[in-house]
Design an enzyme around this catalytic site. Structure first.
Site, mmCIF file in Angstrom:
data_model
loop_
_atom_site.group_PDB
_atom_site.id
_atom_site.type_symbol
_atom_site.label_atom_id
_atom_site.label_comp_id
_atom_site.label_asym_id
_atom_site.label_seq_id
_atom_site.Cartn_x
_atom_site.Cartn_y
_atom_site.Cartn_z
ATOM 1 N N LYS A 1 -12.365 32.740 35.706
ATOM 2 C CA LYS A 1 -12.502 32.071 37.243
ATOM 3 C C LYS A 1 -13.529 32.284 37.914
ATOM 4 C CE LYS A 1 -9.311 30.218 38.789
ATOM 5 N NZ LYS A 1 -9.312 28.635 39.089
ATOM 6 N N TYR B 1 -8.784 36.059 32.061
ATOM 7 C CA TYR B 1 -8.658 35.247 33.375
ATOM 8 C C TYR B 1 -9.410 35.291 34.478
ATOM 9 C CZ TYR B 1 -5.756 32.978 37.195
ATOM 10 O OH TYR B 1 -5.528 32.257 38.420
#
Length: 389
Positions: A263, A259
């Site tokens: 990002k 994640y």
């Protein structure tokens, strides 16, 4: 869901500041004036953070013109049903409903416009609104699963920002694009991620500047995923392979999980494409339930630290193990929302065509988890643990 009085007042120590979104003073930055008459496109609008931001904007800056909410749905009717059930009828909006009384539904239906689309598609999959209508873009869409399949995480957190930037270039009246990103462990500077850079590369080269290290580029990661998927003809085990690949690539470049890694790549994509677009990036730490606004204890779903607090308070969690000296950075959702609106007004007014980054966090100033461990560690826990061993 709302926890009401079940959630202890852990965030009271954060409440020293005055209300951020207050009446404009002579030396203010003009928050109300900035949002007045604006048309705003919001991605991820049915999510936790964006929904809180929408509520705050409608409650405190009611002269906003329209808020277009990008919603994944099969048609307009399905999109409106999601808008109604997930936003308009949400408990989060009860204060706004009380303010407007019988005029609440006409007011909110006039302000909120559901738009069928998908952040991953060209032109965001939209066929209703034109780019010329948009003054501000708020990008809150993301795949937040820490160990998500690498291909799906790249699609949401990297291809999504790419498609959004392509759309933003068509918005001739765009004042600002605000993108929510995330933080990572350790000291983090408020500077953008540049294409080719990585956390591990920065650490290694700071010690030995002549050390060779592979550069992190978006197209390399996309090609790697594409080639791997083409070599797996029957899709057997593809999900686990992609999950493992995401963790491997993240750790290779210095990140802890898929994640935060994807990002960061999404930030690189935005930075490399921004050109004449004014960009604002907000990096919150762990976002917890609302402490004050619009009312205490609001949280959408069970997430972050709130389930631990909830079940401890209910007596269903007898202990919580951890390092009493450890720090976990928590911030109530309404503080992230307030900081977002202030930063948007400031940089939207400046129109400086730069990339500006803000961290919304508490860090060692308000060490929440340390307080929890220090105050709520049962006195007989050490005895019970030793006895069970």
């Amino acid at each position: 869901m709302v926890y009401d009085n079940l959630v202890p007042n852990f965030f009271g120590i954060l409440e020293d500041e005055k209300e951020i979104i207050s009446q404009k003073t002579n030396n203010g930055i003009g928050i109300f004036e900035f949002f007045e008459g604006k048309n705003i496109l919001v991605t991820g609008g049915t999510g936790f953070l964006a929904k809180a931001l929408i509520e705050k904007m409608l409650r405190t800056t009611p002269k906003i013109n329209k808020i277009y909410i990008l919603i994944r749905a099969k048609d307009k009717g399905a999109a409106f049903n999601r808008l109604k059930s997930e936003i308009i009828e949400s408990k989060l909006f009860k204060c706004l409903e009380e303010m407007h009384g019988e005029y609440y539904k006409p007011f909110i239906l006039n302000k909120l416009i559901p738009v069928v689309g998908n952040i991953y598609e060209p032109n965001l999959g939209m066929d209703i609104i034109t780019a010329q209508q948009i003054d501000l873009i708020i990008d809150s869409a993301a795949n937040t699963t820490f160990d998500e399949r690498y291909d799906l995480a790249l699609d949401a957190n990297v291809n999504g920002p790419y498609q959004l930037m392509m759309f933003a270039k068509k918005c001739k009246n765009l004042k600002l694009l605000m993108h929510y990103s995330t933080e990572r462990e350790g000291l983090i500077l408020e500077k953008p991620f540049s294409m080719g850079k990585s956390i591990k590369k920065e650490k290694i080269t700071s010690i030995s500047p002549f050390t060779n290290f592979p550069s992190l580029h978006v197209h390399n990661e996309m090609d790697l995923v594409s080639k791997l998927k083409n070599n797996i003809t029957n899709n057997i085990g593809l999900e686990q392979i992609m999950k493992n690949l995401g963790v491997e690539r993240a750790k290779l470049y210095g990140w802890q999980d898929t994640y935060t890694f994807t990002k960061a790549i999404g930030e690189m994509m935005i930075n490399s494409m921004r050109n004449e677009i004014s960009i604002l990036i907000i990096r919150p730490s762990i976002i917890a339930s609302s402490y004050k606004e619009p009312f205490p204890g609001w949280m959408q779903g069970f997430r972050t630290i709130d389930p631990l607090i909830f079940f401890y308070r209910k007596g269903n969690l007898p202990c919580l193990l951890g390092d009493p000296n450890g720090l976990v950075d928590l911030v109530p959702v309404y503080m992230v929302v307030n900081a977002t609106m202030v930063a948007m007004a400031k940089h939207g007014n400046l129109q400086n065509l730069q990339l500006n980054i803000y961290h919304v966090a508490s860090s060692s100033i308000n060490p929440m988890l340390k307080i929890i461990f220090g105050r709520y560690y049962p006195s007989n826990m050490k005895y019970n643990m030793e006895k069970s061993l």
